[in-house]
Scaffold this active site. Structure first.
Site, mmCIF file in Angstrom:
data_model
loop_
_atom_site.group_PDB
_atom_site.id
_atom_site.type_symbol
_atom_site.label_atom_id
_atom_site.label_comp_id
_atom_site.label_asym_id
_atom_site.label_seq_id
_atom_site.Cartn_x
_atom_site.Cartn_y
_atom_site.Cartn_z
ATOM 1 N N CYS A 83 -9.132 -2.080 -0.546
ATOM 2 C CA CYS A 83 -9.491 -3.246 0.272
ATOM 3 C C CYS A 83 -10.794 -3.904 -0.148
ATOM 4 O O CYS A 83 -11.101 -5.010 0.304
ATOM 5 C CB CYS A 83 -9.558 -2.842 1.742
ATOM 6 N N HIS A 343 -5.894 -10.351 6.111
ATOM 7 C CA HIS A 343 -6.437 -9.385 5.158
ATOM 8 C C HIS A 343 -5.535 -9.240 3.930
ATOM 9 O O HIS A 343 -4.922 -8.197 3.714
ATOM 10 C CB HIS A 343 -6.622 -8.042 5.861
#
Length: 396
Positions: A83, A343
């Site tokens: 991430c 995201h």
């Protein structure tokens, strides 16, 4: 002496629900990259090196994406760091300029994701997070999917140790969804009450669905350059300086602390933040606006403490005092954060940089934090890496 490094161009796509728009990752990259080039007022042939970040994709997808901007033969390096992929690409692009090896570099991140919770791609080898998951399973009962389990477990631990409440975590979801109303790039632009956040589908521990970031499609791009480049192209009035930046991977304490909070990266964040504050010669009191990695509401609260906005165990007090929204001591995630903006893993860190660049230029429209002069970005990927970056306008 290391060169100064400046953000001179930013761009991003709207973040979208996977499959809701008829596009592919080259389309995303072209849109975000063109916006960044146009923002800087330069052509692609001025870029000397590029870093392409993505998590889900085939080898050399970075080349395929960036070829949408041109074919000039420059080095293109593919980056995958979970991430924190987007901020890792930015970290590398910044290093290239700071070292003097190049005058202008591009960090571009994109993701085309599957619907639903994240899953593994390869099942014939050990998963990168296995050591973390096994350590956490010794502390709290295992659950699937892994990401909300890990961050939900960290939230549970915080509640047990410090008396933090489910309402305090949920209030972070309320804040970030509210902030996203003013962000045309956000995947969601709906506002919810505290009761609605709490009543949404339970996930793990204190987490409910509306406190979790969604999977998303999208891209972001950032162009960084050195002082000579901005002088030659007359970019100083809109340039934003990277005054501090650090990447930290897992420490011994990640596993030795026997803590879910450590296993989800709190010590990585704390260490990176301290290094950045020293580089930039700032303290948390100097910061006006922050984009941090709220993959789950629990991680936003943990990150308040790791960034030094408050003491250990005191994150809930910041929430109760409204200290992390407009009118408070800091504005945290004016974009809506990952929870509401979305995201797409490879793009997230570059979207954070874009938002903070707009804030420091005074170009954030209805999201503008009045008088913002110092900004901090925090992007984390489990397994693990944290990148913290501090920004200030080139002309102050």
């Amino acid at each position: 002496m290391p060169n100064k490094v400046f953000v001179v161009g930013v761009g991003m796509t709207k973040f979208e629900k996977p499959g809701s728009r008829d596009w592919d990752y080259p389309d995303m990259a072209r849109e975000a990259g063109r916006k960044a080039l146009d923002d800087a007022g330069i052509n692609y042939d001025a870029v000397e090196q590029a870093y392409a970040g993505y998590v889900y994709g085939e080898s050399t997808s970075g080349q395929r994406a960036i070829y949408e901007l041109g074919l000039t033969g420059i080095p293109i390096i593919n980056v995958n760091n979970n991430c924190s992929t987007g901020s890792t690409a930015l970290f590398l692009a910044t290093q290239a300029v700071r070292s003097g090896q190049v005058n202008c570099s591009l960090a571009l991140g994109f993701e085309k994701m599957q619907k639903g919770s994240l899953g593994s791609t390869y099942d014939d080898r050990e998963q990168p997070m296995m050591r973390h998951l096994l350590a956490l399973a010794e502390l709290q009962e295992f659950s699937m999917p892994p990401a909300p389990y890990m961050f939900g477990a960290a939230g549970k631990e915080h509640m047990e140790r410090f008396g933090t409440t489910a309402e305090q975590f949920a209030a972070i979801g309320v804040k970030n969804h509210r902030h996203s109303r003013n962000n045309p790039y956000a995947q969601f632009q709906d506002e919810y009450t505290l009761d609605e956040i709490l009543a949404s589908r339970p996930i793990y521990g204190p987490l409910t669905k509306l406190q979790c970031s969604p999977t998303s499609d999208g891209a972001g791009a950032v162009i960084v350059a050195g002082e000579r480049f901005i002088d030659e192209h007359d970019l100083a009035d809109r340039a934003v300086e990277i005054v501090g930046q650090a990447m930290v991977t897992d420490l011994n304490s990640t596993f030795d602390d026997k803590s879910a909070i450590s296993l989800v990266g709190a010590d990585m964040t704390r260490t990176a933040a301290q290094r950045v504050y020293e580089q930039a010669q700032i303290t948390p009191d100097d910061i006006d606006v922050i984009e941090l990695h709220d993959c789950f509401s629990t991680n936003e609260l943990l990150t308040y403490e790791a960034l030094g906005l408050c003491g250990e165990g005191e994150g809930g007090k910041l929430v109760d005092a409204d200290d992390t929204t407009y009118g408070g001591r800091w504005v945290v995630n004016p974009s809506g954060g990952l929870i509401s903006k979305g995201h797409p893993l490879g793009a997230t860190g570059l979207a954070q940089c874009s938002e903070l660049t707009w804030q420091l230029r005074g170009d954030a429209d209805a999201r503008q934090v009045p008088g913002a002069t110092t900004a901090v970005q925090h992007n984390i990927g489990l397994g693990g890496a944290v990148v913290v970056t501090a920004y200030q306008p080139a002309q102050r």
